[in-house]
Design a protein around this motif. Sequence first.
Motif: not given
Length: 270
Positions: A47-76
Amino acid sequence: MEFPVDVLSALPDTISVIKPRDLVFVRGESEKQKSLRLIIDAMGEASAAAQDLKTIITTTHKFKESKHHLYVIKDQQNTYVVGILKVGRKKLFLVEEEGIQYEVEPLCILDFYVHENCQRLGYGKKIFETMLENENVEPHNLAYDRPSEKFMSFLKKYYNLANYTPQPNNFVVFREYEFQELDKSPSKAARRLSQPYDDCTTPRSRTMPRHGRCSSLPVSPQSTSASYASVSATTLTAPPTESYIQAKRNIINLNQEYRRQMLYGSNPLV
């Protein structure tokens, strides 16, 4: 993005919701948690590479310390992870169209990514609709963190959201957003400063006052006008000069007489 079958088995549904507590372990990381970590870190980096971001905003370490929800979709066919959508609430200062500033806590879209090979196939719409239903929120009441041009086109196409007021924090809030300021009770300092000065005619306790406008002792109504008189109009009475000098001389004489008595006694010749 392709992952081994044992890793994909950590996602039970076509659209799975990962919460921080799913990654917390006490006696070592489980196999499921290892698989979730691989998926989150890989998709966050993509995601960070596709949006040309300087830092990765979604990592396991950051997510585990937050109160966010992560939706993950697979193909059929259950062979690829197609995309991710991360949401969470943040306290923001936002300005509406009229220029009034509010402190609000909206649900924010923090990261939204669909793999390049799977775009324009309905996966983004599907995961976004699932999020809206689970979080019980409307698209116009969301705050979007630095949305890309593709994401803005997506919102305009499906939800007719295009006009927004630029914000100093780079969040995008559309003009259809229903501003509701946070219900905040004023702090102690604010309450103290907002209160008027105490009436000097009201008896007070023996505690020291917080300001010097009034004395801590009761003031009679007759002296109320005098207490508000200006300093220049107040007449100060000086002590009588002659009596003060005479009293000081008497004290000096007594001290001298006392010293003579201690040295020579009561000898009249001395």
